[in-house]
Design a protein around this motif. Sequence first.
Motif, PDB file in Angstrom:
ATOM      1  N   PHE A 336      37.264  65.062-137.300  1.00  0.00           N
ATOM      2  CA  PHE A 336      38.030  64.217-138.205  1.00  0.00           C
ATOM      3  C   PHE A 336      38.948  63.243-137.469  1.00  0.00           C
ATOM      4  N   LYS A 337      38.951  63.286-136.136  1.00  0.00           N
ATOM      5  CA  LYS A 337      39.861  62.424-135.373  1.00  0.00           C
ATOM      6  C   LYS A 337      39.613  60.949-135.662  1.00  0.00           C
ATOM      7  N   LYS A 338      38.345  60.552-135.605  1.00  0.00           N
ATOM      8  CA  LYS A 338      38.017  59.148-135.821  1.00  0.00           C
ATOM      9  C   LYS A 338      38.385  58.713-137.238  1.00  0.00           C
ATOM     10  N   GLU A 339      38.155  59.605-138.184  1.00  0.00           N
ATOM     11  CA  GLU A 339      38.492  59.280-139.577  1.00  0.00           C
ATOM     12  C   GLU A 339      39.981  59.050-139.734  1.00  0.00           C
ATOM     13  N   ARG A 340      40.807  59.872-139.067  1.00  0.00           N
ATOM     14  CA  ARG A 340      42.250  59.702-139.148  1.00  0.00           C
ATOM     15  C   ARG A 340      42.688  58.392-138.505  1.00  0.00           C
ATOM     16  N   ASP A 341      42.087  58.086-137.358  1.00  0.00           N
ATOM     17  CA  ASP A 341      42.474  56.868-136.646  1.00  0.00           C
ATOM     18  C   ASP A 341      42.167  55.624-137.466  1.00  0.00           C
ATOM     19  N   ASN A 342      41.083  55.665-138.211  1.00  0.00           N
ATOM     20  CA  ASN A 342      40.644  54.487-138.959  1.00  0.00           C
ATOM     21  C   ASN A 342      41.147  54.468-140.399  1.00  0.00           C
ATOM     22  N   GLU A 343      41.914  55.467-140.780  1.00  0.00           N
ATOM     23  CA  GLU A 343      42.403  55.534-142.162  1.00  0.00           C
ATOM     24  C   GLU A 343      43.343  54.374-142.439  1.00  0.00           C
ATOM     25  N   ASN A 344      43.341  53.905-143.689  1.00  0.00           N
ATOM     26  CA  ASN A 344      44.194  52.765-144.016  1.00  0.00           C
ATOM     27  C   ASN A 344      45.662  53.187-144.037  1.00  0.00           C
ATOM     28  N   GLU A 346      48.121  52.908-146.097  1.00  0.00           N
ATOM     29  CA  GLU A 346      48.686  53.513-147.305  1.00  0.00           C
ATOM     30  C   GLU A 346      48.417  55.012-147.344  1.00  0.00           C
ATOM     31  N   VAL A 347      47.208  55.401-146.943  1.00  0.00           N
ATOM     32  CA  VAL A 347      46.875  56.830-146.947  1.00  0.00           C
ATOM     33  C   VAL A 347      47.666  57.566-145.880  1.00  0.00           C
ATOM     34  N   LYS A 348      47.780  56.972-144.690  1.00  0.00           N
ATOM     35  CA  LYS A 348      48.588  57.582-143.639  1.00  0.00           C
ATOM     36  C   LYS A 348      50.038  57.731-144.083  1.00  0.00           C
ATOM     37  N   HIS A 349      50.535  56.719-144.776  1.00  0.00           N
ATOM     38  CA  HIS A 349      51.915  56.773-145.255  1.00  0.00           C
ATOM     39  C   HIS A 349      52.101  57.935-146.230  1.00  0.00           C
ATOM     40  N   GLU A 350      51.147  58.117-147.134  1.00  0.00           N
ATOM     41  CA  GLU A 350      51.243  59.216-148.089  1.00  0.00           C
ATOM     42  C   GLU A 350      51.232  60.563-147.376  1.00  0.00           C
ATOM     43  N   LEU A 351      50.406  60.678-146.339  1.00  0.00           N
ATOM     44  CA  LEU A 351      50.379  61.916-145.571  1.00  0.00           C
ATOM     45  C   LEU A 351      51.732  62.188-144.934  1.00  0.00           C
ATOM     46  N   LYS A 352      52.342  61.155-144.378  1.00  0.00           N
ATOM     47  CA  LYS A 352      53.643  61.336-143.736  1.00  0.00           C
ATOM     48  C   LYS A 352      54.721  61.704-144.758  1.00  0.00           C
ATOM     49  N   VAL A 353      54.662  61.092-145.929  1.00  0.00           N
ATOM     50  CA  VAL A 353      55.624  61.432-146.981  1.00  0.00           C
ATOM     51  C   VAL A 353      55.561  62.930-147.288  1.00  0.00           C
TER      52      VAL A 353
END
Length: 601
Positions: A336-344, A346-353
């Motif tokens: 899943f590393k590549k998927e995380r790196d390429n995630e948009n 907004e999705v990364k922001h939601e994960l961090k929230v």
Amino acid sequence: MEEEIKIGDELSTSLLTAERLRNSVDESKSFKTECFEVGKQVDRLTQMLKTLIRLITTSQQVYERPIRRVIIDVKKNLQRGLTLVRKCRRHNVIRRVCTIINAGDFRKVINLLESSNGDLKWLLSVFDGDGDGGIEISLPPIATNDPILPWVWSLVASIHMGKLVDKIEAANQLGSLAGDNDRNKKIIVDEGGVSPLLKLLKESSSVEAQIAAAMGLVLLACDEDKVRCIVNQLGVPVIVQVLGDSMVSVQIKVATLVARMAEFDSVAQDEFARMSVIKPLVTLLSLDVFVDDVHLSKHSSIHSLVQMNKDSSLKMYKSSKSNVYRDIGGSRAGNFKKERDNENPEVKHELKVNCAEALWMLARGNVANSRRITETKGLLTLAKIVEKEVGELQYNCLMTLMEITAAAESNADLRRAAFKTNSPAAKAVIDQMLWIIKEVDSPILKIPAIQSIGSLARTFPARETRMIQPLVEKLGSSNQEVAITAVISLQKFVCPENFLCVEHSKNIIEYGAIQLLMKLIRKFEQQVQLQCLALLCYLSMNASNHEQLEQAKVLTVLEGAERLASLQNPELRELVTKAIYQLSLYNAGSHSQMLSYGVGP
């Protein structure tokens, strides 16, 4: 004892009772028509019991809860029928006279057996022999008074035994049902809905299935008892594994689940920490935080900090990008590393929230977890996000820092380890708190920042006065909660537990706190007045010879407060009395005039 008996044994006992009843029907000598009707019902029951036994013995996994509930009633009804029909065998004259039965008794038994047939038919429709486990929402007689019960049974059975598409649909419906009201949540938990959701979350290769399972668990985790049930079902290791070993869309929901469980149950807090959930949460939160960020710094202090820690920060980032998913997850993490790196973004922001909220709930009221966060470079990450971000992510990180500083206030070891004067991470936290207090026009953010500075009051040396002035200025805030929070924080600088209380008191007075406190006492309600009086007393005791105390007639104010009938707090009464004594001694020395109050220190 009922739960300890194997379900196969329960069914076998019921089948044996049914066969005895069938034999008694054949031996009946009276009420032959009624006994014949009983026999027809028993024949159907016997056939379905045999089918159910075959299904149980050939299936690898069976949802036992509804079977047990139905079999209890089936056994009772069969036993009642057996007792009645046995009375119809040939007896002597005296026995026949003393045994009084009528057609109404048979009608009751036949109706009960007919209901048992309906219940077994419903069971077989749910636990079909093909292993399909499709969602059956018909209403069995046993649940006529509670239609939610068979619905829950059907959904849980489908998650246990159904095909993947049925499991996903059932998990979503179970979540929807749990979202309706607390009673539905309780039924789902009581009827064993937690275990199959955890299994679906852990074992499914479908992202959609994992999300459905995680959301169902989030909706169930609404109070201590239900969260404890998830913990007791060994849910914590499953959740931690999935957090580090899944797609971002799944991690978002799982982080929310961690937050909800930690929010409601201190045992869950400790279990998550024991399973090392804090490291993956901090790592996910810190991704991209320190990259290409030096020129974006809003404050020179943070700019300098980033420069000082550039090498270590970039090293941590690169390490996390290449290795962290292997460290924090299972064998699938690298996929899943590549998927995380390429995630948009907004999705990364939601994960961090959601990760930030999980850290907040894990740290809340928990010194050990707060220490673990500081040991994972969490302070620097949280401070940097507070600086850069706005909205919910900034707020969650700020609240996490507030909980950590509160833990440091209550624990000297944590305070010395994490908030040393020369610690870059601690300096970053303090810089951001002061920036929020001085520059950000939001009470929601100011209040936790002010509380954090107050919690760290015992870490500041006497020469460090830059946090005093912003707190004093907030005494003049038009927002009552901000003002009273500033009062309480300043109390921590000047209370006797603070070794530098005298030096801090002088600085607080120099920045104009006395006049502001006087205005607060006149302006706000009693709760604020009492807190202001406490701070005024500390200042009076620590710096009784300060001319501003005399100019503001603090002694007169305290004398009036002592006589207030509403002043019911014994500790505050004693504080006021001591402050009056200290001020009176100074006034007596200054004016060569002794005022007698009949009190001592």
